[in-house]
Design a protein around this motif. Structure first.
Motif, mmCIF file in Angstrom:
data_model
loop_
_atom_site.group_PDB
_atom_site.id
_atom_site.type_symbol
_atom_site.label_atom_id
_atom_site.label_comp_id
_atom_site.label_asym_id
_atom_site.label_seq_id
_atom_site.Cartn_x
_atom_site.Cartn_y
_atom_site.Cartn_z
ATOM 1 N N SER A 78 0.964 -1.222 -0.120
ATOM 2 C CA SER A 78 -0.043 -0.095 0.218
ATOM 3 C C SER A 78 0.825 1.229 -0.108
ATOM 4 C CB SER A 78 -0.979 -0.088 1.209
ATOM 5 O OG SER A 78 -1.639 -1.036 1.237
ATOM 6 N N ASN A 79 0.402 2.382 -0.646
ATOM 7 C CA ASN A 79 1.128 3.683 -0.479
ATOM 8 C C ASN A 79 0.211 4.365 0.588
ATOM 9 O OD1 ASN A 79 1.409 6.475 -0.823
ATOM 10 N ND2 ASN A 79 1.711 6.172 -3.173
ATOM 11 N N ILE A 80 1.340 4.324 1.748
ATOM 12 C CA ILE A 80 0.783 4.959 3.075
ATOM 13 C C ILE A 80 0.556 6.333 2.921
ATOM 14 C CG2 ILE A 80 1.770 5.474 5.331
ATOM 15 C CD1 ILE A 80 1.230 2.454 4.424
ATOM 16 N N SER A 81 1.215 7.154 2.145
ATOM 17 C CA SER A 81 0.678 8.677 1.811
ATOM 18 C C SER A 81 -0.473 8.701 1.424
ATOM 19 C CB SER A 81 1.972 9.486 1.080
ATOM 20 O OG SER A 81 3.389 9.252 1.582
ATOM 21 N N LEU A 82 -0.871 7.980 0.392
ATOM 22 C CA LEU A 82 -2.230 8.169 -0.173
ATOM 23 C C LEU A 82 -3.185 7.662 0.872
ATOM 24 C CD1 LEU A 82 -1.665 6.589 -3.816
ATOM 25 C CD2 LEU A 82 -2.308 9.014 -3.032
ATOM 26 N N ILE A 83 -3.044 6.670 1.620
ATOM 27 C CA ILE A 83 -3.742 6.183 2.576
ATOM 28 C C ILE A 83 -4.184 7.162 3.790
ATOM 29 C CG2 ILE A 83 -4.176 4.549 4.676
ATOM 30 C CD1 ILE A 83 -2.807 2.628 2.863
ATOM 31 N N THR A 84 -3.222 7.943 4.080
ATOM 32 C CA THR A 84 -3.226 9.096 5.193
ATOM 33 C C THR A 84 -3.820 10.336 4.511
ATOM 34 O OG1 THR A 84 -0.936 8.447 5.877
ATOM 35 C CG2 THR A 84 -1.701 10.499 6.522
ATOM 36 N N ASP A 85 -3.549 10.577 3.340
ATOM 37 C CA ASP A 85 -4.410 11.782 2.762
ATOM 38 C C ASP A 85 -6.011 11.365 2.686
ATOM 39 O OD1 ASP A 85 -2.030 13.077 2.267
ATOM 40 O OD2 ASP A 85 -1.805 12.759 0.524
ATOM 41 N N LYS A 86 -6.108 10.139 2.135
ATOM 42 C CA LYS A 86 -7.512 9.951 2.007
ATOM 43 C C LYS A 86 -8.150 9.912 3.545
ATOM 44 C CE LYS A 86 -9.187 7.274 -1.340
ATOM 45 N NZ LYS A 86 -9.356 6.150 -2.342
ATOM 46 N N LEU A 87 -7.635 9.229 4.482
ATOM 47 C CA LEU A 87 -8.346 9.189 5.739
ATOM 48 C C LEU A 87 -8.383 10.731 6.186
ATOM 49 C CD1 LEU A 87 -6.503 6.109 7.203
ATOM 50 C CD2 LEU A 87 -8.962 6.287 6.775
ATOM 51 N N LYS A 88 -7.623 11.421 5.860
ATOM 52 C CA LYS A 88 -7.772 12.809 6.420
ATOM 53 C C LYS A 88 -8.869 13.581 6.063
ATOM 54 C CE LYS A 88 -3.090 13.976 8.056
ATOM 55 N NZ LYS A 88 -1.682 14.487 8.077
ATOM 56 N N SER A 89 -9.015 13.271 4.473
ATOM 57 C CA SER A 89 -10.210 13.939 3.910
ATOM 58 C C SER A 89 -11.512 13.230 4.150
ATOM 59 C CB SER A 89 -10.116 13.581 2.266
ATOM 60 O OG SER A 89 -10.361 12.146 1.997
ATOM 61 N N MET A 90 -11.548 12.126 4.832
ATOM 62 C CA MET A 90 -12.628 11.471 5.600
ATOM 63 C C MET A 90 -12.918 11.982 7.078
ATOM 64 S SD MET A 90 -11.972 7.664 4.087
ATOM 65 C CE MET A 90 -13.427 6.716 4.819
ATOM 66 N N LYS A 91 -12.072 12.951 7.348
ATOM 67 C CA LYS A 91 -12.366 13.511 8.544
ATOM 68 C C LYS A 91 -11.763 12.627 9.734
ATOM 69 C CE LYS A 91 -14.528 16.840 6.775
ATOM 70 N NZ LYS A 91 -13.566 17.872 6.116
ATOM 71 N N TRP A 92 -10.867 11.890 9.440
ATOM 72 C CA TRP A 92 -9.926 11.230 10.587
ATOM 73 C C TRP A 92 -8.927 11.957 11.052
ATOM 74 C CZ3 TRP A 92 -11.534 6.778 12.959
ATOM 75 C CH2 TRP A 92 -12.617 6.054 12.428
ATOM 76 N N GLY A 93 -8.507 12.175 12.198
ATOM 77 C CA GLY A 93 -7.252 12.854 12.548
ATOM 78 C C GLY A 93 -6.355 11.966 13.312
ATOM 79 N N LEU A 94 -5.022 12.031 12.593
ATOM 80 C CA LEU A 94 -4.025 11.131 12.797
ATOM 81 C C LEU A 94 -3.524 11.547 14.225
ATOM 82 C CD1 LEU A 94 -1.707 8.971 11.784
ATOM 83 C CD2 LEU A 94 -0.484 10.900 10.759
ATOM 84 N N MET A 95 -3.365 10.408 15.140
ATOM 85 C CA MET A 95 -3.040 10.395 16.271
ATOM 86 C C MET A 95 -1.485 10.248 16.537
ATOM 87 S SD MET A 95 -6.402 8.862 18.211
ATOM 88 C CE MET A 95 -5.511 8.604 19.869
ATOM 89 N N ASN A 96 -1.143 9.178 16.102
ATOM 90 C CA ASN A 96 0.236 8.816 16.020
ATOM 91 C C ASN A 96 0.370 7.600 14.722
ATOM 92 O OD1 ASN A 96 -0.297 5.994 17.109
ATOM 93 N ND2 ASN A 96 -0.869 7.023 18.937
ATOM 94 N N PHE A 97 1.885 7.494 14.879
ATOM 95 C CA PHE A 97 2.487 6.839 13.604
ATOM 96 C C PHE A 97 3.871 6.455 13.979
ATOM 97 C CE2 PHE A 97 4.351 7.760 8.839
ATOM 98 C CZ PHE A 97 4.150 6.388 8.569
ATOM 99 N N SER A 98 3.933 5.303 13.760
ATOM 100 C CA SER A 98 5.457 4.600 13.941
ATOM 101 C C SER A 98 5.786 3.553 12.816
ATOM 102 C CB SER A 98 5.463 4.087 15.180
ATOM 103 O OG SER A 98 4.570 2.751 15.406
ATOM 104 N N LYS A 99 6.859 3.422 12.360
ATOM 105 C CA LYS A 99 7.509 2.684 11.210
ATOM 106 C C LYS A 99 8.208 1.322 12.041
ATOM 107 C CE LYS A 99 7.826 5.720 7.450
ATOM 108 N NZ LYS A 99 8.654 6.448 6.515
ATOM 109 N N LYS A 100 8.843 1.682 13.183
ATOM 110 C CA LYS A 100 9.482 0.665 13.716
ATOM 111 C C LYS A 100 9.077 0.605 15.442
ATOM 112 C CE LYS A 100 13.594 1.522 11.098
ATOM 113 N NZ LYS A 100 15.077 2.003 10.904
ATOM 114 N N PRO A 101 9.111 -0.637 16.031
ATOM 115 C CA PRO A 101 9.619 -1.527 15.196
ATOM 116 C C PRO A 101 8.599 -2.413 14.186
ATOM 117 C CG PRO A 101 8.610 -2.257 17.292
ATOM 118 C CD PRO A 101 8.703 -0.971 17.358
ATOM 119 N N ILE A 102 7.331 -2.015 14.264
ATOM 120 C CA ILE A 102 6.358 -2.313 13.110
ATOM 121 C C ILE A 102 5.628 -1.056 12.731
ATOM 122 C CG2 ILE A 102 6.066 -4.755 13.816
ATOM 123 C CD1 ILE A 102 3.366 -3.873 15.414
ATOM 124 N N PHE A 103 5.176 -1.265 11.626
ATOM 125 C CA PHE A 103 4.175 0.244 11.184
ATOM 126 C C PHE A 103 2.959 0.165 11.699
ATOM 127 C CE2 PHE A 103 0.551 1.008 8.266
ATOM 128 C CZ PHE A 103 0.870 2.607 8.278
#
Length: 196
Positions: A78-103
């Protein structure tokens, strides 16, 4: 005039959004289905591998925070940037994000600068895997005595950590891990998924 959420300190946020435990609401499954349908509609390109209602609101009859938790498992391609943009457009607010140790990404809906709305959601976006939350949910549903122990624990922790969400979550971890591991043995590979 109330500060915007992004202007608030962690302590101010915890004060505005304390740990609240409520009796089970029979509308929770319907709330989940409404958001699930929107997600499936907006990600109809194979991004979603599996979507599930997790957390205490997925366990009929138990006291919980009135927050509907949704696990959206995605393809590792999956393209994470596209997912993030789409979720934000759906009014979801990003609370936290980590890539390590797991996405992991966690989004929310239902938080305002004046407090909680009627419907509150957390959306957990992860790569498809054999997630413990699925096993823990099923174990609580099938073992009411353990679900009662979990409610008792949450009630004790709410008194201690009403205005510290991180400490409340951390203090539940040993209990959740113990029964998730038992469930994984009992249910074998119920949620094993081939990585995509």
């Amino acid at each position: 005039m109330a500060k915007e959420l992004w202007e608030m300190t962690l302590e101010e946020l915890w004060g505005l959004f304390p740990i609240i435990l409520k009796e089970y609401n029979t509308a929770y499954p319907k709330w989940y289905e409404i958001e699930k349908e929107k997600l499936v509609e907006n990600f109809d390109d194979g991004t979603i591998v599996r979507i599930s209602h997790i957390g205490s609101t997925a366990v009929p009859g138990i006291i919980s925070k009135p927050t509907v938790d949704i696990l959206m498992e995605i393809s590792s391609r999956s393209n994470i940037s596209l997912i993030t943009d789409k979720l934000k457009s759906m009014k979801w607010g990003l609370m936290n994000f980590s890539k390590k140790p797991i996405f992991r990404q966690t989004y929310s809906k239902g938080y305002t600068k004046y407090g909680f709305e009627e419907k509150v959601y957390h959306l957990h976006v992860r790569y498809a895997d054999n997630w413990s939350e699925l096993y823990f949910r099923d174990y609580l549903i099938e073992h009411p005595e353990v679900a009662k122990e979990y409610v008792d624990l949450k009630m004790q922790l709410k008194e201690k950590y009403e205005h510290n969400r991180d400490a409340y979550t951390d203090a539940k971890e040993e209990f959740i891990s113990k029964y998730s591991e038992i469930a994984k043995i009992q249910y074998k590979e119920r949620y094993k998924i081939t990585p995509v």
